[in-house]
Motif scaffolding. Sequence first.
Motif, PDB file in Angstrom:
ATOM      1  N   LYS A  57      46.634  51.107  44.518  1.00 42.04           N
ATOM      2  CA  LYS A  57      45.251  51.072  45.014  1.00 42.04           C
ATOM      3  C   LYS A  57      45.047  49.939  46.008  1.00 42.04           C
ATOM      4  O   LYS A  57      44.339  50.095  47.010  1.00 42.04           O
TER       5      LYS A  57
ATOM      6  N   SER B  20      44.508  52.075  54.516  1.00 44.78           N
ATOM      7  CA  SER B  20      44.121  53.472  54.295  1.00 44.78           C
ATOM      8  C   SER B  20      44.520  54.365  55.477  1.00 44.78           C
ATOM      9  O   SER B  20      45.010  55.484  55.284  1.00 44.78           O
TER      10      SER B  20
ATOM     11  N   SER C  47      48.264  54.874  55.437  1.00 46.18           N
ATOM     12  CA  SER C  47      48.620  55.759  54.329  1.00 46.18           C
ATOM     13  C   SER C  47      48.390  57.217  54.706  1.00 46.18           C
ATOM     14  O   SER C  47      49.230  58.091  54.436  1.00 46.18           O
TER      15      SER C  47
ATOM     16  N   TYR D  59      46.567  50.913  49.401  1.00 43.15           N
ATOM     17  CA  TYR D  59      45.763  51.937  50.081  1.00 43.15           C
ATOM     18  C   TYR D  59      44.470  51.344  50.631  1.00 43.15           C
ATOM     19  O   TYR D  59      44.061  51.679  51.748  1.00 43.15           O
TER      20      TYR D  59
ATOM     21  N   PHE E  32      50.414  55.678  46.513  1.00 42.63           N
ATOM     22  CA  PHE E  32      50.304  54.265  46.842  1.00 42.63           C
ATOM     23  C   PHE E  32      49.539  53.510  45.753  1.00 42.63           C
ATOM     24  O   PHE E  32      48.694  54.093  45.059  1.00 42.63           O
TER      25      PHE E  32
END
Length: 263
Positions: free
Chosen positions: A229, A236, A239, A232, A227
């Motif tokens: 940054k 998060s 993900s 993500y 992914f």
Amino acid sequence: MRIYRLISLFCAFTFAAPALADPTNLVFCYEDKDVAPMFLGVGQEVPIDNPGASIEILKQLDADIPIVTISFVRKPWRRCLNDLELNRVNAVIASYRAGRERFAVYPTNEKGVLLERFAVSRFSSCLIGRARFHKQWKTREVFQNKAFTIAIPNGYGLNSALKEEPFYIHNTFSKDKAFELLDKGVVQASVDLCQVDDLKVSSYQHKGSDVKPLYPPYETTDGYLIFSKQFYQQNSQLSKEIWQWLAHFDSAEIYVKYLQAVE
């Protein structure tokens, strides 16, 4: 009073429901060339039927995880990576390369070690050739440099160990062309996908030939869904849920199905 509360709860649910129901859009970028069995077709259009094993897997992920919806775009590979860095796309499938973690997030533990169980795919490549090549390869120490001519199709490479071997490399645009040169005897060897996870496979289509893979594989590569940054950081938990889904999904079965379809 009770009626008022019921109306208030109904209104709150009505306005909150769309926000809860809206899935997160994930823009996935992949190469605009035919890279079987992962991606099929060429150009910017995403095939509806037989799109390639990797795309089929991601479409199943899209169906199984309701809080995400995946959009597919096709571009030259370097542009996909560049767009990932610039947050124009959210994800690609890629092997690990030093430096990519500067702009991409791989599944790792607290110490930054890659977690291989979260890979989308594990492919192994072998040298392939006729029985004579297999026999000569075992005694190659007696040959001088550049003793063997090998056809390397676009998208493949020789790892550092094989670069020291006595090869004269003939680069070809496609795997079919490399196999054609091998059939005609122009080259003595080529390379081919020979293993998916622990399953031995082959995409060599020429029946009746004694061309076979040379085991063990010279290279094994894990492909990860990575992914950007920004994506993500903003998603998060999602993900991680996607990586967990990939860890439990039998992706090898899909890849083998596509390989068998062209045999």
